[in-house]
Design a protein around this motif. Structure first.
Motif, PDB file in Angstrom:
ATOM      1  N   ALA A 192       0.827  -1.200   0.000  1.00 10.67           N
ATOM      2  CA  ALA A 192       0.000   0.000   0.000  1.00 10.67           C
ATOM      3  C   ALA A 192       0.868   1.259   0.000  1.00 10.67           C
ATOM      4  O   ALA A 192       0.602   2.221  -0.735  1.00 10.67           O
ATOM      5  N   GLU A 193       1.923   1.271   0.809  1.00  8.33           N
ATOM      6  CA  GLU A 193       2.845   2.409   0.841  1.00  8.33           C
ATOM      7  C   GLU A 193       3.503   2.610  -0.522  1.00  8.33           C
ATOM      8  O   GLU A 193       3.681   3.743  -0.990  1.00  8.33           O
ATOM      9  N   HIS A 194       3.882   1.500  -1.158  1.00  5.98           N
ATOM     10  CA  HIS A 194       4.518   1.572  -2.473  1.00  5.98           C
ATOM     11  C   HIS A 194       3.575   2.209  -3.496  1.00  5.98           C
ATOM     12  O   HIS A 194       3.958   3.147  -4.215  1.00  5.98           O
ATOM     13  N   PHE A 195       2.338   1.713  -3.561  1.00  2.00           N
ATOM     14  CA  PHE A 195       1.384   2.242  -4.533  1.00  2.00           C
ATOM     15  C   PHE A 195       1.016   3.693  -4.221  1.00  2.00           C
ATOM     16  O   PHE A 195       0.827   4.508  -5.135  1.00  2.00           O
ATOM     17  N   ALA A 196       0.900   4.010  -2.940  1.00  2.00           N
ATOM     18  CA  ALA A 196       0.546   5.370  -2.543  1.00  2.00           C
ATOM     19  C   ALA A 196       1.654   6.349  -2.926  1.00  2.00           C
ATOM     20  O   ALA A 196       1.379   7.458  -3.412  1.00  2.00           O
ATOM     21  N   THR A 197       2.895   5.964  -2.712  1.00  2.00           N
ATOM     22  CA  THR A 197       4.014   6.832  -3.065  1.00  2.00           C
ATOM     23  C   THR A 197       4.067   7.080  -4.563  1.00  2.00           C
ATOM     24  O   THR A 197       4.295   8.205  -5.031  1.00  2.00           O
ATOM     25  N   LYS A 198       3.860   6.012  -5.355  1.00  2.02           N
ATOM     26  CA  LYS A 198       3.844   6.149  -6.817  1.00  2.02           C
ATOM     27  C   LYS A 198       2.722   7.086  -7.259  1.00  2.02           C
ATOM     28  O   LYS A 198       2.897   7.925  -8.153  1.00  2.02           O
ATOM     29  N   MET A 199       1.546   6.954  -6.618  1.00  2.00           N
ATOM     30  CA  MET A 199       0.412   7.799  -6.988  1.00  2.00           C
ATOM     31  C   MET A 199       0.676   9.253  -6.601  1.00  2.00           C
ATOM     32  O   MET A 199       0.324  10.178  -7.347  1.00  2.00           O
ATOM     33  N   ALA A 200       1.294   9.472  -5.455  1.00  2.00           N
ATOM     34  CA  ALA A 200       1.626  10.832  -5.031  1.00  2.00           C
ATOM     35  C   ALA A 200       2.591  11.484  -6.024  1.00  2.00           C
ATOM     36  O   ALA A 200       2.461  12.672  -6.348  1.00  2.00           O
ATOM     37  N   GLN A 201       3.540  10.714  -6.521  1.00  5.98           N
ATOM     38  CA  GLN A 201       4.466  11.233  -7.527  1.00  5.98           C
ATOM     39  C   GLN A 201       3.731  11.575  -8.814  1.00  5.98           C
ATOM     40  O   GLN A 201       4.002  12.607  -9.446  1.00  5.98           O
ATOM     41  N   GLU A 202       2.789  10.701  -9.202  1.00 12.17           N
ATOM     42  CA  GLU A 202       2.014  10.954 -10.419  1.00 12.17           C
ATOM     43  C   GLU A 202       1.192  12.238 -10.294  1.00 12.17           C
ATOM     44  O   GLU A 202       0.999  12.972 -11.272  1.00 12.17           O
ATOM     45  N   LEU A 203       0.696  12.504  -9.076  1.00 13.65           N
ATOM     46  CA  LEU A 203      -0.096  13.713  -8.825  1.00 13.65           C
ATOM     47  C   LEU A 203       0.784  14.922  -8.516  1.00 13.65           C
ATOM     48  O   LEU A 203       0.265  15.999  -8.202  1.00 13.65           O
ATOM     49  N   GLU A 204       2.102  14.731  -8.592  1.00 12.58           N
ATOM     50  CA  GLU A 204       3.080  15.790  -8.349  1.00 12.58           C
ATOM     51  C   GLU A 204       2.958  16.379  -6.940  1.00 12.58           C
ATOM     52  O   GLU A 204       3.124  17.578  -6.727  1.00 12.58           O
ATOM     53  N   MET A 205       2.672  15.507  -5.972  1.00 14.76           N
ATOM     54  CA  MET A 205       2.679  15.925  -4.573  1.00 14.76           C
ATOM     55  C   MET A 205       4.126  15.994  -4.080  1.00 14.76           C
ATOM     56  O   MET A 205       5.009  15.296  -4.599  1.00 14.76           O
ATOM     57  N   GLU A 206       4.363  16.809  -3.078  1.00 12.31           N
ATOM     58  CA  GLU A 206       5.712  16.916  -2.528  1.00 12.31           C
ATOM     59  C   GLU A 206       6.132  15.609  -1.874  1.00 12.31           C
ATOM     60  O   GLU A 206       7.293  15.206  -1.976  1.00 12.31           O
ATOM     61  N   LEU A 207       5.185  14.976  -1.197  1.00 17.10           N
ATOM     62  CA  LEU A 207       5.479  13.680  -0.567  1.00 17.10           C
ATOM     63  C   LEU A 207       4.161  13.006  -0.200  1.00 17.10           C
ATOM     64  O   LEU A 207       3.102  13.630  -0.222  1.00 17.10           O
ATOM     65  N   PHE A 208       4.268  11.713   0.099  1.00 18.08           N
ATOM     66  CA  PHE A 208       3.097  10.981   0.589  1.00 18.08           C
ATOM     67  C   PHE A 208       3.105  11.035   2.103  1.00 18.08           C
ATOM     68  O   PHE A 208       4.102  10.660   2.739  1.00 18.08           O
ATOM     69  N   THR A 209       2.011  11.507   2.705  1.00 16.90           N
ATOM     70  CA  THR A 209       1.975  11.774   4.143  1.00 16.90           C
ATOM     71  C   THR A 209       1.571  10.568   4.986  1.00 16.90           C
ATOM     72  O   THR A 209       1.413  10.696   6.198  1.00 16.90           O
ATOM     73  N   GLY A 210       1.397   9.400   4.376  1.00 17.84           N
ATOM     74  CA  GLY A 210       1.124   8.191   5.144  1.00 17.84           C
ATOM     75  C   GLY A 210      -0.347   7.901   5.329  1.00 17.84           C
ATOM     76  O   GLY A 210      -1.233   8.629   4.847  1.00 17.84           O
ATOM     77  N   PHE A 211      -0.633   6.797   6.051  1.00 17.69           N
ATOM     78  CA  PHE A 211      -2.003   6.372   6.339  1.00 17.69           C
ATOM     79  C   PHE A 211      -2.300   6.598   7.817  1.00 17.69           C
ATOM     80  O   PHE A 211      -1.433   6.419   8.676  1.00 17.69           O
ATOM     81  N   SER A 212      -3.540   6.971   8.112  1.00 24.59           N
ATOM     82  CA  SER A 212      -3.968   7.075   9.503  1.00 24.59           C
ATOM     83  C   SER A 212      -4.135   5.675  10.088  1.00 24.59           C
ATOM     84  O   SER A 212      -4.145   4.675   9.353  1.00 24.59           O
ATOM     85  N   LYS A 213      -4.285   5.598  11.403  1.00 26.30           N
ATOM     86  CA  LYS A 213      -4.481   4.309  12.060  1.00 26.30           C
ATOM     87  C   LYS A 213      -5.734   3.623  11.534  1.00 26.30           C
ATOM     88  O   LYS A 213      -5.736   2.420  11.259  1.00 26.30           O
ATOM     89  N   ARG A 214      -6.817   4.391  11.359  1.00 27.79           N
ATOM     90  CA  ARG A 214      -8.059   3.798  10.862  1.00 27.79           C
ATOM     91  C   ARG A 214      -7.882   3.257   9.448  1.00 27.79           C
ATOM     92  O   ARG A 214      -8.389   2.176   9.110  1.00 27.79           O
TER      93      ARG A 214
END
Length: 371
Positions: free
Chosen positions: A190-212
């Motif tokens: 999930a972290e891997h896919f989220a980081t790739k998606m954040a890069q695709e959206l040109e975000m500065e970084l992926f801020t992680g997942f909440s506990k929920r």
């Protein structure tokens, strides 16, 4: 070069054993059979087998056998001569010739016809075949990797797949574990896919997942495996505020109180037989919509509603009758367990996550009694 296989990520023992098996198999010029549920990464495993082999500089050719009719599949695999059929104005080479000296990956192998299976067997045994409409023997040196989500040994026992071809293909079998058996890999992927998606959206970084969000990802049973996880994570990232951890996870994008009801399908030709063989429902039974089909819920507490007719009148709609039986059995077990899902799962010899999968499949989670 290895970007094609960079999604082979994980630390689960069952997954690491598969990677070790691939490393041992890759250098061999032997056919390999890759087995796994949909979305587990069979194509990635096949690509890794090729790019770790001595053939890595040669062609890697792929073909989905389920996407073509029998006649088209034969022509696509083995090519055809001019005049072989209407529209064949000139000779065309097939995938086996394109993959000469390299690797050919055949996905959904169980969908091939007996004729195609016979020609595949000849290529594996002798490295030769004839184009459709031709008489000249064509020789090739191709490593074959095949994949399926079907139980090929059972198909072979039932005469639905050539046993001799299965023997030739199964020099070794790579069986990929489903994601639900790799629970420790879910958040890593999930972290891997989220980081790739954040890069695709040109975000500065992926801020992680909440506990929920992490709990939601871990508690789901992932019937669509890694492909489904990728879609869910990418959807969550793009919907989320770029400056906050991902909190909301939407598993089913169709889930909405405004979702329109599907059209009522016309009854099948054997609907009358199904109606005759279905146990009669008491007067106070409630009609519920489960997985787009009309089913009847028995409210009688005197005996289980999942009763099987003693004398069936054929033909019947086997899928519908089986689905009715499963739903009734689950409801009976829920009732006897006072709607405690963990106790219900034990009564049905299921894991908790497997039961949740059935409840979601039959829309029973929307029933207030099962909440």
């Amino acid at each position: 070069m290895f970007s094609k296989t960079d999604n082979l990520i994980g630390e689960a023992n069952s997954f690491l054993e598969i990677l070790e098996q691939i490393s041992q198999l890759a250098p061999l010029n032997k056919p390999v059979l890759v087995i796994g549920e949909r979305g587990t990464g069979k194509e990635l495993v096949a690509a890794r087998l090729h790019f770790l082999s001595k053939r890595w500089e040669q062609n890697y050719v792929k073909l989905n056998c389920a996407a073509l009719s029998d006649s088209l599949l034969e022509s696509e695999l083995f090519g055809y001569e001019a005049g072989a059929f209407t529209g064949a104005s000139k000779r065309r080479e097939g995938r086996f010739e394109y993959a000469d000296q390299g690797t050919l990956f055949l996905d959904e192998l169980a969908n091939t016809s007996a004729l195609v299976q016979e020609k595949l067997l000849r290529v594996i045994e002798y490295g030769e075949f004839e184009r459709v409409g031709g008489t000249r023997t064509v020789k090739v040196d191709v490593r074959l990797i095949a994949a399926t989500n079907e139980d090929l040994p059972t198909l072979a026992e039932n005469g639905e797949f050539r046993a001799d071809l299965l023997d030739r293909l199964a020099f070794d079998v790579v069986t990929i574990p489903p994601l639900r058996e790799r629970r420790e890999d879910i958040l890593t992927l999930a972290e891997h896919f989220a980081t790739k998606m954040a890069q695709e959206l040109e975000m500065e970084l992926f801020t992680g997942f909440s506990k929920r969000a992490r709990e939601t990802l871990l508690d789901y049973h992932w019937p669509g495996n890694i492909r489904e996880l990728k879609n869910v994570v990418e959807r969550a990232v793009y919907r989320n505020s770029p400056h906050l951890p991902v909190h909301d996870i939407t598993i089913d994008p169709f889930e909405s109180k405004f979702r329109p009801q599907g059209r009522t399908k016309a009854p099948p030709a054997n609907a009358s037989y199904v109606a005759q063989n279905r146990p009669p429902a008491p007067a106070n039974s409630a009609s519920v919509n489960l997985a787009g089909s009309e089913m009847h819920e028995q409210a009688s507490s005197e005996k289980p509603s999942a009763s099987v007719p003693q004398a069936l009148k054929f033909p019947v709609d086997l899928k519908q009758v089986s689905q009715d039986f499963e739903v009734d059995m689950i409801k009976q077990a829920l009732k006897e367990s006072q709607f405690n899902q963990k106790k219900t799962a034990e009564k049905l010899s299921l894991t908790y996550h497997q039961l949740r999968g059935y409840l979601k499949k039959y829309n029973l989670l929307d029933n207030s009694d099962v909440a």
